[in-house]
Design an enzyme around this catalytic site. Structure first.
Site, mmCIF file in Angstrom:
data_model
loop_
_atom_site.group_PDB
_atom_site.id
_atom_site.type_symbol
_atom_site.label_atom_id
_atom_site.label_comp_id
_atom_site.label_asym_id
_atom_site.label_seq_id
_atom_site.Cartn_x
_atom_site.Cartn_y
_atom_site.Cartn_z
ATOM 1 N N VAL A 126 44.106 31.755 51.868
ATOM 2 C CA VAL A 126 44.648 32.784 52.762
ATOM 3 C C VAL A 126 45.911 32.259 53.457
ATOM 4 O O VAL A 126 46.937 32.944 53.519
ATOM 5 C CB VAL A 126 43.576 33.195 53.796
ATOM 6 C CG1 VAL A 126 44.182 34.087 54.880
ATOM 7 C CG2 VAL A 126 42.420 33.895 53.103
ATOM 8 N N GLU B 285 42.802 39.654 56.663
ATOM 9 C CA GLU B 285 43.461 39.834 55.362
ATOM 10 C C GLU B 285 42.519 40.552 54.418
ATOM 11 O O GLU B 285 41.308 40.480 54.579
ATOM 12 C CB GLU B 285 43.893 38.475 54.796
ATOM 13 C CG GLU B 285 42.819 37.379 54.827
ATOM 14 C CD GLU B 285 41.772 37.507 53.761
ATOM 15 O OE1 GLU B 285 42.063 38.102 52.712
ATOM 16 O OE2 GLU B 285 40.652 36.998 53.966
ATOM 17 N N GLU C 31 41.506 37.222 45.362
ATOM 18 C CA GLU C 31 41.946 36.062 44.594
ATOM 19 C C GLU C 31 42.404 36.549 43.230
ATOM 20 O O GLU C 31 41.839 37.493 42.678
ATOM 21 C CB GLU C 31 40.799 35.061 44.423
ATOM 22 C CG GLU C 31 40.582 34.249 45.667
ATOM 23 C CD GLU C 31 39.556 33.148 45.463
ATOM 24 O OE1 GLU C 31 39.500 32.574 44.361
ATOM 25 O OE2 GLU C 31 38.804 32.896 46.414
ATOM 26 N N LYS D 13 36.594 43.813 58.901
ATOM 27 C CA LYS D 13 36.725 42.929 57.745
ATOM 28 C C LYS D 13 35.357 42.682 57.109
ATOM 29 O O LYS D 13 35.186 42.825 55.892
ATOM 30 C CB LYS D 13 37.392 41.617 58.183
ATOM 31 C CG LYS D 13 37.437 40.534 57.126
ATOM 32 C CD LYS D 13 38.234 40.971 55.901
ATOM 33 C CE LYS D 13 37.948 40.138 54.695
ATOM 34 N NZ LYS D 13 38.693 38.962 54.506
ATOM 35 N N LEU E 47 32.612 49.599 40.447
ATOM 36 C CA LEU E 47 31.412 50.175 39.836
ATOM 37 C C LEU E 47 31.174 49.517 38.483
ATOM 38 O O LEU E 47 30.596 50.122 37.602
ATOM 39 C CB LEU E 47 31.582 51.692 39.669
ATOM 40 C CG LEU E 47 31.692 52.520 40.958
ATOM 41 C CD1 LEU E 47 31.861 54.002 40.617
ATOM 42 C CD2 LEU E 47 30.441 52.348 41.841
ATOM 43 N N GLY F 292 30.637 37.140 43.060
ATOM 44 C CA GLY F 292 30.631 35.751 43.521
ATOM 45 C C GLY F 292 31.902 35.503 44.288
ATOM 46 O O GLY F 292 32.473 36.438 44.860
ATOM 47 N N CYS G 274 34.344 34.865 49.197
ATOM 48 C CA CYS G 274 34.374 35.861 50.281
ATOM 49 C C CYS G 274 33.144 36.746 50.324
ATOM 50 O O CYS G 274 32.440 36.779 51.333
ATOM 51 C CB CYS G 274 35.629 36.708 50.155
ATOM 52 S SG CYS G 274 37.094 35.746 50.499
ATOM 53 N N LYS H 242 35.580 35.230 38.773
ATOM 54 C CA LYS H 242 36.204 36.445 38.225
ATOM 55 C C LYS H 242 37.457 36.005 37.474
ATOM 56 O O LYS H 242 37.873 34.843 37.589
ATOM 57 C CB LYS H 242 36.521 37.437 39.338
ATOM 58 C CG LYS H 242 37.601 36.969 40.293
ATOM 59 C CD LYS H 242 37.988 38.106 41.231
ATOM 60 C CE LYS H 242 39.273 37.758 41.948
ATOM 61 N NZ LYS H 242 39.701 38.793 42.845
ATOM 62 N N ARG I 288 33.558 28.884 43.123
ATOM 63 C CA ARG I 288 32.604 28.915 44.240
ATOM 64 C C ARG I 288 31.738 30.173 44.135
ATOM 65 O O ARG I 288 32.233 31.270 43.940
ATOM 66 C CB ARG I 288 33.370 28.880 45.570
ATOM 67 C CG ARG I 288 34.020 27.522 45.820
ATOM 68 C CD ARG I 288 34.856 27.541 47.061
ATOM 69 N NE ARG I 288 36.008 28.414 46.927
ATOM 70 C CZ ARG I 288 36.898 28.618 47.894
ATOM 71 N NH1 ARG I 288 36.755 28.027 49.062
ATOM 72 N NH2 ARG I 288 37.926 29.427 47.700
HETATM 73 C C1 UDX Z 1 37.252 40.010 48.037
HETATM 74 C C2 UDX Z 1 37.810 41.345 48.560
HETATM 75 O O1 UDX Z 1 38.041 42.224 47.457
HETATM 76 C C3 UDX Z 1 39.078 41.131 49.347
HETATM 77 O O2 UDX Z 1 39.536 42.368 49.891
HETATM 78 C C4 UDX Z 1 38.777 40.152 50.460
HETATM 79 O O3 UDX Z 1 39.864 39.938 51.293
HETATM 80 C C5 UDX Z 1 38.263 38.848 49.896
HETATM 81 O O4 UDX Z 1 37.087 39.118 49.127
HETATM 82 P P1 UDX Z 1 37.758 38.373 46.013
HETATM 83 O O5 UDX Z 1 36.741 37.452 46.570
HETATM 84 O O6 UDX Z 1 39.031 37.808 45.525
HETATM 85 O O7 UDX Z 1 38.171 39.482 47.112
HETATM 86 O O8 UDX Z 1 37.054 39.123 44.827
HETATM 87 P P2 UDX Z 1 36.891 40.623 44.293
HETATM 88 O O9 UDX Z 1 38.025 41.016 43.436
HETATM 89 O O10 UDX Z 1 36.580 41.520 45.424
HETATM 90 O O11 UDX Z 1 35.613 40.439 43.363
HETATM 91 C C6 UDX Z 1 34.418 39.865 43.906
HETATM 92 C C7 UDX Z 1 33.369 39.688 42.865
HETATM 93 O O12 UDX Z 1 32.801 40.922 42.503
HETATM 94 C C8 UDX Z 1 33.807 39.016 41.565
HETATM 95 O O13 UDX Z 1 32.810 38.081 41.195
HETATM 96 C C9 UDX Z 1 33.858 40.165 40.580
HETATM 97 O O14 UDX Z 1 33.636 39.744 39.248
HETATM 98 C C10 UDX Z 1 32.714 41.024 41.085
HETATM 99 N N1 UDX Z 1 32.830 42.445 40.750
HETATM 100 C C11 UDX Z 1 33.907 43.165 41.186
HETATM 101 C C12 UDX Z 1 31.823 43.062 40.021
HETATM 102 O O15 UDX Z 1 30.831 42.427 39.632
HETATM 103 N N2 UDX Z 1 31.920 44.384 39.769
HETATM 104 C C13 UDX Z 1 32.973 45.136 40.180
HETATM 105 O O16 UDX Z 1 32.994 46.342 39.908
HETATM 106 C C14 UDX Z 1 34.004 44.511 40.914
#
Ligand code: UDX
Length: 443
Positions: free
Chosen positions: A11, A152, A156, A208, A254, A261, A264, A324, A331
């Protein structure tokens, strides 16, 4: 404007680069000297698309510098951002020691009126403690050190893009002067039409956690539906398409699969639950969201057992190890949770990831890491797609199958074309989707 940023993690670094990119003079500080030294040499501590080039440009242009001396980031600044980590304790509670230390350090080094901004994700009510700390350390600056919350919403893998094109900017506080400073700071974004939401400070802090918990809820809701689809013969992809066409629901988040994972969503969900309990409001829905997320790993395990029979002694290849795509962050990665479950059941596990192989092996020393998907498939009785990397969409299934001990494929992210997999001789299992029927032979 002169901006200080405390904490050069994901961040903090994106905040440094994005604020420098819109013309501010930014100084980034981190307690970890080796990280600061690396950044001074423009070496990025993690993989984030576009960030290296943007960092190079801003450092070269003289808008961004790094320091291991906290005074260098605070003294003379108009705004200082707290971007330090708020990891989870075993209880789920957010550990706010670094936030307290940052508040104390800022107070010590402040040379005059200063807007202090909480950007780290913190439980609602943290501002009271930060304000008290600032006042206690610098009674002479009471009224001049003004606190705001500016959470924020960076994902990622596209954090820089999110920072440069935010969907909204949230600022919580009470001081008109401090709000004005933030409007000046974000002027280029506001002029480009980005909505600014100004609230009280506690609402900003709570928003948040509320947003991230809701995203987690959407994913777990979809994964629970996936279990129901498996039981009934429905297809989660069709169900999600129908639901997502309703603008009140929306199509994002969805996607059924191995669940969420990263650093966050799981952490914020646990901290939000802990905070609710502390405030005397039971919010059991949050625990259920976490439980369904763990259930997704068990669902994948069942599919592996279904196709290989006994897991013990079998080799299983995991494709995608980061939590992802487009990040090397492992992590709380569902892929690693699955690896641990497979190892616990006696499998030997090999993984491939375009960027996260080393990080995954650091986490799980028993994990073998392969250089490409085909090497990973060598001798495997089952391949599991764990992360929706674009590279994996283009897998040569025949080449993959040729290397394997048996052609079994569990598509943990519903990424592949099941009919093509069956045509290539695989037993194919997806998440929340009926098994595809083999294409009928041409007449
Ligand atoms: C998240 C929030 O989206 C962001 O706004 C915040 O500031 C930080 O946390 P991030 O941790 O980068 O961001 O990941 P994100 O893109 O949200 O995905 C989180 C997880 O959910 C990933 O493991 C992804 O594979 C999973 N996911 C996402 C699903 O399993 N299904 C989905 O439909 C979307």
């Amino acid at each position: 404007m002169i901006v200080g940023v405390l904490g050069a993690g994901h961040v903090g670094l994106v905040t440094c680069v994005s604020l420098a990119s819109i013309g501010h003079h930014v100084s980034g500080y981190d307690i970890d000297r080796s990280k600061v030294e690396a950044l001074m040499e423009r070496r990025m501590p993690f993989h984030e698309p576009g960030l290296q080039d943007a960092l190079d440009a801003q450092v070269a242009g003289g808008h961004l510098s790094f320091t291991d001396d906290i005074a260098g980031a605070v003294a003379g600044a108009d705004v200082v951002f707290i971007c330090v980590g708020t990891p989870t304790r075993a209880s789920g509670q957010a550990n706010l020691l670094a936030v307290e230390r940052a508040a104390r350090d800022i107070a010590k080094e402040a040379t005059g009126p200063l807007v202090v901004v909480e950007k780290s994700t913190v439980p609602a009510g943290t501002s009271t403690h930060v304000e008290r700390t600032l006042a206690r350390e610098r009674p002479d600056l009471v009224g001049s050190l003004e606190l705001l919350s500016n959470p924020e919403f960076l994902r990622e893998g596209r954090a820089l893009e999110d920072a440069m094109h935010p969907e909204r900017i949230l600022v919580g506080g009470s001081s008109p002067r401090a709000f004005e400073v933030m409007r000046r700071l974000y002027r280029p974004f506001l002029d480009a039409g980005v909505p600014l939401i100004e609230t009280d400070i506690t609402s900003a802090e709570l928003s948040k956690h509320a947003s991230n918990a809701f995203l987690a809820l959407k994913i777990s809701y979809t994964n629970a539906l996936a279990r129901l689809c498996e039981a009934s013969g429905a297809d989660i992809e069709a169900v999600a398409r129908v639901m997502g066409a309703d603008p009140r629901i929306g199509p994002e988040f969805l996607a059924a699969g191995l669940g969420f994972g990263g650093y966050c969503l799981p952490k914020d969900l646990a901290a939000f639950e802990h905070m609710s309990e502390r405030l005397g409001y039971a919010f059991p829905m949050l625990a259920e969201v976490a439980r369904i997320n763990e259930e997704a790993i068990q669902a994948a395990m069942s599919k592996v057992r279904d196709v290989v029979w006994n897991v013990e002694g079998k080799r299983v290849a995991l494709l995608g190890l980061s939590f992802k795509p487009d990040t090397d962050d492992v992590r709380f990665s569902p892929a690693l949770a699955l690896a641990r479950a497979l190892i616990a059941e006696g499998a030997s596990v090999v993984g491939f990831d375009p960027v996260a192989g080393d990080a995954a092996q650091d986490e799980i020393p028993e994990l073998d890491v392969a250089a490409d998907p085909y090497e990973a498939a060598e001798g495997a009785s089952c391949v599991v797609v764990c992360t929706a990397w674009d590279e994996l969409r283009e897998l040569d299934l025949d080449q993959l199958g040729t290397r394997m001990a048996a052609r079994n494929l569990v598509d943990g992210r519903n990424l592949l074309d099941g009919t093509a997999a069956i045509a290539a001789g695989f037993t194919y299992r997806a998440m929340g989707r009926p098994d595809p029927t083999p294409a009928s032979p041409p007449p």
